[in-house]
Design a protein around this motif. Structure first.
Motif, PDB file in Angstrom:
ATOM      1  N   GLU A  43      -9.511  -0.878 -10.262  1.00  0.00           N
ATOM      2  CA  GLU A  43      -9.599  -0.273  -8.926  1.00  0.00           C
ATOM      3  C   GLU A  43     -10.231  -1.270  -7.951  1.00  0.00           C
ATOM      4  OE1 GLU A  43      -9.722   2.724  -5.963  1.00  0.00           O
ATOM      5  OE2 GLU A  43      -8.660   2.639  -7.850  1.00  0.00           O
ATOM      6  N   SER A 104      -1.099  -4.354  -2.363  1.00  0.00           N
ATOM      7  CA  SER A 104      -1.620  -4.046  -3.687  1.00  0.00           C
ATOM      8  C   SER A 104      -2.395  -5.264  -4.174  1.00  0.00           C
ATOM      9  CB  SER A 104      -0.458  -3.735  -4.636  1.00  0.00           C
ATOM     10  OG  SER A 104      -0.929  -3.823  -5.955  1.00  0.00           O
ATOM     11  N   TRP A 189     -15.005   6.994  -2.724  1.00  0.00           N
ATOM     12  CA  TRP A 189     -13.760   6.238  -2.600  1.00  0.00           C
ATOM     13  C   TRP A 189     -12.842   6.633  -3.746  1.00  0.00           C
ATOM     14  CZ3 TRP A 189     -12.416   3.267   1.296  1.00  0.00           C
ATOM     15  CH2 TRP A 189     -11.529   2.223   1.123  1.00  0.00           C
ATOM     16  N   LYS A 191      -8.399   7.489  -5.046  1.00  0.00           N
ATOM     17  CA  LYS A 191      -6.979   7.638  -4.718  1.00  0.00           C
ATOM     18  C   LYS A 191      -6.492   8.996  -5.206  1.00  0.00           C
ATOM     19  CE  LYS A 191      -5.420   2.901  -4.391  1.00  0.00           C
ATOM     20  NZ  LYS A 191      -6.004   1.942  -5.309  1.00  0.00           N
ATOM     21  N   THR A 215      -8.156   9.113   5.217  1.00  0.00           N
ATOM     22  CA  THR A 215      -7.184   8.889   4.153  1.00  0.00           C
ATOM     23  C   THR A 215      -6.027   8.098   4.754  1.00  0.00           C
ATOM     24  OG1 THR A 215      -5.454   9.995   2.904  1.00  0.00           O
ATOM     25  CG2 THR A 215      -6.544  11.312   4.558  1.00  0.00           C
ATOM     26  N   HIS A 218      -0.949   4.291   0.579  1.00  0.00           N
ATOM     27  CA  HIS A 218      -1.206   3.077  -0.202  1.00  0.00           C
ATOM     28  C   HIS A 218       0.117   2.630  -0.816  1.00  0.00           C
ATOM     29  CE1 HIS A 218      -2.597   0.658  -3.599  1.00  0.00           C
ATOM     30  NE2 HIS A 218      -3.631   0.393  -2.815  1.00  0.00           N
ATOM     31  N   ASP A 220       0.983   1.933  -3.651  1.00  0.00           N
ATOM     32  CA  ASP A 220       1.375   2.474  -4.961  1.00  0.00           C
ATOM     33  C   ASP A 220       1.783   3.953  -4.886  1.00  0.00           C
ATOM     34  OD1 ASP A 220      -0.997   3.846  -4.936  1.00  0.00           O
ATOM     35  OD2 ASP A 220      -2.001   2.568  -6.383  1.00  0.00           O
ATOM     36  N   VAL A 222       0.302   6.732  -3.555  1.00  0.00           N
ATOM     37  CA  VAL A 222      -0.672   7.798  -3.325  1.00  0.00           C
ATOM     38  C   VAL A 222      -1.411   7.522  -2.007  1.00  0.00           C
ATOM     39  CG1 VAL A 222      -1.053   8.480  -5.713  1.00  0.00           C
ATOM     40  CG2 VAL A 222      -2.329   6.553  -4.760  1.00  0.00           C
ATOM     41  N   HIS A 223      -2.483   8.255  -1.744  1.00  0.00           N
ATOM     42  CA  HIS A 223      -3.311   7.969  -0.574  1.00  0.00           C
ATOM     43  C   HIS A 223      -4.676   7.457  -1.025  1.00  0.00           C
ATOM     44  CE1 HIS A 223      -1.787   9.788   3.434  1.00  0.00           C
ATOM     45  NE2 HIS A 223      -0.775   9.356   2.724  1.00  0.00           N
ATOM     46  N   GLN A 224      -5.247   6.589  -0.208  1.00  0.00           N
ATOM     47  CA  GLN A 224      -6.635   6.154  -0.418  1.00  0.00           C
ATOM     48  C   GLN A 224      -7.526   7.053   0.432  1.00  0.00           C
ATOM     49  OE1 GLN A 224      -8.092   3.238  -2.220  1.00  0.00           O
ATOM     50  NE2 GLN A 224      -9.715   4.739  -1.868  1.00  0.00           N
ATOM     51  N   TYR A 225      -8.526   7.686  -0.203  1.00  0.00           N
ATOM     52  CA  TYR A 225      -9.461   8.544   0.529  1.00  0.00           C
ATOM     53  C   TYR A 225     -10.842   7.881   0.551  1.00  0.00           C
ATOM     54  CZ  TYR A 225      -6.261  12.568  -0.053  1.00  0.00           C
ATOM     55  OH  TYR A 225      -5.182  13.421  -0.019  1.00  0.00           O
TER      56      TYR A 225
END
Ligand SMILES: Cc1cc2nc3c(=O)[nH]c(=O)nc-3n(C[C@H](O)[C@H](O)[C@H](O)COP(=O)(O)OP(=O)(O)OC[C@H]3O[C@@H](n4cnc5c(N)ncnc54)[C@H](O)[C@@H]3O)c2cc1C
Length: 410
Positions: A43, A104, A189, A191, A215, A218, A220, A222-225
């Motif tokens: 990560e 990424s 932090w 995903k 958020t 991303h 890949d 999904v979302h980054q929160y």
């Protein structure tokens, strides 16, 4: 086991260490890159790449590498203040001063190291944790490390510490840090997918007093929160089997996001980060040069740290590359050039960290002026207030292209 590495030992294969290793190796400098992890699938803390970092990668000949890995340009950002949706900025709007990309990082780092491995003078040693420095009188001449439980020493003409914000080599150097610009916040932090009823290509900023959340999509899928919370609350937020934070964070996001996150609940793998932001005034003691987060840990605001680490690598290559190519290097000349790295880099780092600190105060509605702007002006102006918000948060040209002129000349 003792290994004579030759010229340069770089500790840490993050963006700063791996990019520097590639540039030096591609020009013929013998380089050994040590990394504690086995690979790059872990990560990461943020993967925004600004124009400043992209230009650095392109100058290093890594444009094709960047093009070959998953990236994503979010199609916009929706801004909420105190739970009320105000406007959506779309990428390409005339007011959109930002020119950045989500990349990424695992894929990019793997690609950089793969390219470096094409040079016979480059050695990558994963699963190798650097423990400290080896000195000969006042000069650092190598590092001690462990590799799968075995103790190894590496010696060389120059050690570069690129081992990140908790750098063991910075501690070993004895160099002193400046005041902390990290503000009063730490961060959660993780995903996770976005709620089903929102546009997944857009980012969301939930601005409110003392604890902004966000958020964004991303590469890949999904979302980054992220959620900034007041320092000192970590222990309390880890209660209840580690998910007390979920309820707390849910009070900072709109109902559909809160319901969605609660539904995922225990399935969220959240990391807690201490937000730290400071820099060393000097980055060099004889034989040991410190760069990237090891010299100047960056906060998350404006997605600056990767970009700054890449720009450090450019400056190190310019100043030291030609000297390290010489047959028998003159250590006094290397010392002078290595000291000049901080002279060239500190003005940009200090300015960007000050902008990040200011941005954090605005995002968390900490000052009276930020509260006035966010709570009174923004709702009146709607989308027309976007440039004002961008300037307040610091997402200006400086965040986008950098502060000083950094160009690869080696
Ligand atoms: C919550 C958060 C979000 C962020 N978001 C962004 C963003 O979106 N965009 C951005 O540009 N910046 C962001 N940053 C900052 C960014 O993560 C860092 O500034 C950047 O990664 C620094 O790069 P680096 O190469 O100096 O160090 P790092 O990326 O930290 O890499 C250090 C490397 O050294 C290795 N290492 C560490 N110790 C040792 C050891 N003892 N021996 C061997 N190897 C070791 C590590 O495994 C790692 O591979 C964020 C920071 C935080 C806290």
């Amino acid at each position: 086991m003792d290994i004579e590495s030759g010229r340069v030992i770089i500790c840490g294969a993050g963006p700063g260490g791996s990019a520097l290793a590639l540039v030096l190796a591609s020009r013929g400098v013998p380089v050994t890159l040590l990394e504690r992890h086995d690979d790059f699938t872990r990560e990461f803390r943020g993967e925004w790449l600004n124009l400043s970092g992209r230009r650095a990668l392109e100058q290093m000949g890594l444009g094709a590498a960047l093009a070959s890995v998953p990236t994503l340009a979010p199609s916009g950002a929706t801004v909420f203040v105190n739970g009320r949706e105000l406007f959506t900025m779309h990428a390409g709007d005339p007011d959109d001063e930002q020119d950045h990309l989500l990349v990424s990082q695992p894929a990019l780092l793997a690609e950089i190291v793969r390219e470096a491995a094409a040079y016979p003078n480059f050695t990558f040693v994963p699963q190798t944790t650097v423990r400290g420095v080896i000195r000969d009188r006042d000069r650092v001449v190598g590092v001690s490390a462990t590799h799968r439980g075995e103790r190894i020493t590496y010696s060389g003409d120059l050690v570069v510490a690129a081992d990140g914000r908790s750098s063991v080599l910075r501690r070993a150097s004895g160099l002193q840090i400046s005041a902390d610009h990290g503000g009063g916040y730490d961060m959660i932090w993780f995903k996770a997918p976005p709620p089903a009823d929102v546009d997944p290509r857009v980012g969301y900023q939930f601005l409110q007093r003392n604890g902004t959340a966000f958020t964004h999509p991303h590469p890949d899928g999904v979302h980054q929160y992220g959620w900034a919370f007041a320092k000192g609350r970590s222990a309390e937020l880890r209660r209840d089997g580690g998910i007390a934070w979920l309820d707390a964070m849910c009070s900072h996001v709109p109902g559909n996001f809160a319901d969605h996150l609660r539904a995922i609940g225990n399935g969220i793998d959240a990391a807690f980060f201490k937000i730290v932001s400071h820099h060393l005034a000097d980055w060099y003691v004889p034989g040991l040069l410190i760069i990237g987060d090891a010299a100047h840990p960056m906060s998350a605001v404006g997605g600056q740290g990767i970009n700054m680490a890449l720009r450090d690598a450019v400056v190190v290559a310019n100043l030291l590359g030609p000297l390290l190519l010489k047959g028998e290097p003159n250590l006094a000349i290397i010392d002078a050039a290595a000291r000049a790295v901080a002279t060239e880099r500190v003005p940009e780092i200090a300015r960007i960290q000050a902008l990040q600190e200011r941005g954090s105060k605005v995002l968390n509605l900490e000052t009276k002026s930020a509260q006035f702007m966010m709570e009174r002006v923004l709702p009146l102006l709607g989308k027309r207030a976007a440039p004002l918000l961008a300037r307040g948060v610091g997402t200006t040209r400086e965040f986008t292209v950098g502060v000083t002129d950094v160009k690869l000349a080696f």
